[in-house]
Design an enzyme around this catalytic site. Structure first.
Site, PDB file in Angstrom:
ATOM      1  N   ASP A 118       0.842  -1.208   0.000  1.00  0.00           N
ATOM      2  CA  ASP A 118       0.000   0.000   0.000  1.00  0.00           C
ATOM      3  C   ASP A 118       0.876   1.256   0.000  1.00  0.00           C
ATOM      4  O   ASP A 118       2.027   1.213   0.439  1.00  0.00           O
ATOM      5  CB  ASP A 118      -0.910  -0.038   1.238  1.00  0.00           C
ATOM      6  CG  ASP A 118      -2.088   0.899   1.089  1.00  0.00           C
ATOM      7  OD1 ASP A 118      -2.311   1.430  -0.024  1.00  0.00           O
ATOM      8  OD2 ASP A 118      -2.799   1.115   2.083  1.00  0.00           O
ATOM      9  N   HIS A 130       2.501   3.015  -8.894  1.00  0.00           N
ATOM     10  CA  HIS A 130       2.354   1.581  -9.203  1.00  0.00           C
ATOM     11  C   HIS A 130       3.550   1.091 -10.011  1.00  0.00           C
ATOM     12  O   HIS A 130       4.064   0.002  -9.785  1.00  0.00           O
ATOM     13  CB  HIS A 130       1.050   1.326  -9.969  1.00  0.00           C
ATOM     14  CG  HIS A 130      -0.182   1.715  -9.202  1.00  0.00           C
ATOM     15  ND1 HIS A 130      -0.353   1.417  -7.866  1.00  0.00           N
ATOM     16  CD2 HIS A 130      -1.304   2.388  -9.570  1.00  0.00           C
ATOM     17  CE1 HIS A 130      -1.515   1.886  -7.463  1.00  0.00           C
ATOM     18  NE2 HIS A 130      -2.111   2.478  -8.471  1.00  0.00           N
ATOM     19  N   LEU A 175      11.129 -20.569  -4.596  1.00  0.00           N
ATOM     20  CA  LEU A 175      10.197 -19.636  -3.942  1.00  0.00           C
ATOM     21  C   LEU A 175       8.868 -19.759  -4.671  1.00  0.00           C
ATOM     22  O   LEU A 175       8.840 -19.769  -5.906  1.00  0.00           O
ATOM     23  CB  LEU A 175      10.710 -18.192  -4.066  1.00  0.00           C
ATOM     24  CG  LEU A 175       9.731 -17.088  -3.650  1.00  0.00           C
ATOM     25  CD1 LEU A 175       9.578 -17.061  -2.122  1.00  0.00           C
ATOM     26  CD2 LEU A 175      10.206 -15.717  -4.126  1.00  0.00           C
TER      27      LEU A 175
HETATM   28  C1  FPP Z   1      -1.953  -0.021  -3.354  1.00  0.00           C
HETATM   29  O1  FPP Z   1      -1.461   1.310  -3.312  1.00  0.00           O
HETATM   30  C2  FPP Z   1      -1.412  -0.751  -4.509  1.00  0.00           C
HETATM   31  C3  FPP Z   1      -2.148  -1.379  -5.492  1.00  0.00           C
HETATM   32  C4  FPP Z   1      -3.612  -1.436  -5.488  1.00  0.00           C
HETATM   33  C5  FPP Z   1      -1.500  -2.015  -6.649  1.00  0.00           C
HETATM   34  C6  FPP Z   1      -0.224  -2.747  -6.368  1.00  0.00           C
HETATM   35  C7  FPP Z   1       0.382  -3.165  -7.641  1.00  0.00           C
HETATM   36  C8  FPP Z   1       1.705  -3.147  -7.933  1.00  0.00           C
HETATM   37  C9  FPP Z   1       2.758  -2.737  -6.964  1.00  0.00           C
HETATM   38  C10 FPP Z   1       2.092  -3.544  -9.313  1.00  0.00           C
HETATM   39  C11 FPP Z   1       2.918  -4.763  -9.485  1.00  0.00           C
HETATM   40  C12 FPP Z   1       2.492  -5.989  -8.822  1.00  0.00           C
HETATM   41  C13 FPP Z   1       2.644  -7.238  -9.333  1.00  0.00           C
HETATM   42  C14 FPP Z   1       2.736  -8.368  -8.405  1.00  0.00           C
HETATM   43  C15 FPP Z   1       2.671  -7.512 -10.765  1.00  0.00           C
HETATM   44  P1  FPP Z   1      -2.502   2.504  -3.378  1.00  0.00           P
HETATM   45  O2  FPP Z   1      -2.734   2.874  -4.789  1.00  0.00           O
HETATM   46  O3  FPP Z   1      -3.740   2.124  -2.615  1.00  0.00           O
HETATM   47  O4  FPP Z   1      -1.746   3.651  -2.645  1.00  0.00           O
HETATM   48  P2  FPP Z   1      -2.437   4.843  -1.804  1.00  0.00           P
HETATM   49  O5  FPP Z   1      -3.055   4.208  -0.600  1.00  0.00           O
HETATM   50  O6  FPP Z   1      -1.270   5.718  -1.477  1.00  0.00           O
HETATM   51  O7  FPP Z   1      -3.443   5.503  -2.692  1.00  0.00           O
END
Ligand code: FPP
Length: 258
Positions: free
Chosen positions: A25, A42, A136
């Site tokens: 997050d 992201h 893994l």
């Molecule tokens: C949450 O941060 C993150 C996500 C919903 C997406 C996570 C995805 C990746 C890191 C991409 C790669 C992953 C793989 C395994 C291919 P947020 O957007 O909720 O952050 P915020 O709370 O600051 O808004």
């Protein structure tokens, strides 16, 4: 293979967690702080995924589970959802061969039926390509929700066998959960400052040690993983027992209520 169940058995204590589960997050806030669009967070988050996978391999962690997209994330702006889908496609296109070379087995859990055909095919071929690896097990939770997972397991359990006279047990249900192939996580990490489980692995996190950090996911790396493991090691995992029972082997050690 049947793994221990934290509400029924007491597992051995381990210095290195066998299974680490992470809610990644804080990507959006990381980007906003730098006056970048949310999606830049992201993109940068993928770097943190690479660093974490490598660090888990080096530390002998057997299972890493990442929450990439929850069943609730469809509520995000259309542009962001579509960017994330494109990112998943490009990550699969560019990373599967590298994962394979590193001995990583890729598995994806969640309801994939809402994804585009291209993404579904890349997931299936990535899983097939890496199916023989065991260094893994990297599980990506995509369109996943813990309650939904428990409900699909209940439905499959009922379909598989009529209710026993004394009712179904945890052992009847557990094999139908989507992560039945993995031990329950020893360590759960959530970055980004929130201290919630957010419908992640609800069943499996029953006795997992939780570690929350304010650090946004794009800044997570091997050093931060070591901090979380250090915190995990310092904890006393009692699984319902008292402290005295842990130090006195003669004490009866039955799982009770924590
Ligand atoms: C949450 O941060 C993150 C996500 C919903 C997406 C996570 C995805 C990746 C890191 C991409 C790669 C992953 C793989 C395994 C291919 P947020 O957007 O909720 O952050 P915020 O709370 O600051 O808004």
């Amino acid at each position: 293979m049947r793994f221990f169940s934290s509400t029924r058995d007491i597992p051995e204590s381990v210095a290195v967690p066998r299974h680490v589960a992470i809610i990644m997050d804080g990507n959006g806030r990381w980007a906003k702080k730098r006056f970048l669009p949310r999606v830049a967070g992201h993109k940068r988050g993928v770097e943190a995924v690479r660093a974490t996978v490598k660090a888990c391999i080096e530390r002998g962690i057997g299972y890493l589970t990442l929450f990439a997209f929850s069943s609730e994330n469809w509520r995000r702006p259309v542009d962001e959802v579509s960017y994330l889908m494109g990112l998943f496609v490009s990550v699969l296109e560019s990373e599967v061969e590298k994962l394979h070379d590193a001995g990583v087995r890729l598995r994806v859990i969640g309801d994939l039926s809402r994804f585009d055909a291209r993404l579904i095919e890349l997931i299936a071929s990535g899983e097939r390509r890496t199916a023989g690896n065991d260094r893994l097990v990297l599980t990506v939770a995509a369109n996943y929700g813990g309650r939904g997972d428990i409900m699909q397991a209940v439905n499959r359990m009922i379909a598989a066998s009529p209710a026993p006279a004394n009712g179904y047990t945890e052992d009847d249900l557990a094999p139908h959960l989507s992560m039945a192939y993995a031990p329950e996580p020893d360590l759960f990490i959530r970055t980004g400052g929130e201290q919630r489980i957010s419908n992640f692995l609800l069943w499996q996190l029953a006795y997992t040690e939780c570690y929350f950090t304010d650090l946004p996911w794009p800044e997570f790396d091997a050093g931060r993983l070591d901090e979380a493991i250090g915190s995990f090691r310092a904890r006393e995992r009692r699984f319902g027992r008292t402290s005295e029972q842990l130090t006195d082997p003669a004490s009866p050690s039955r799982p009770g209520h924590a």
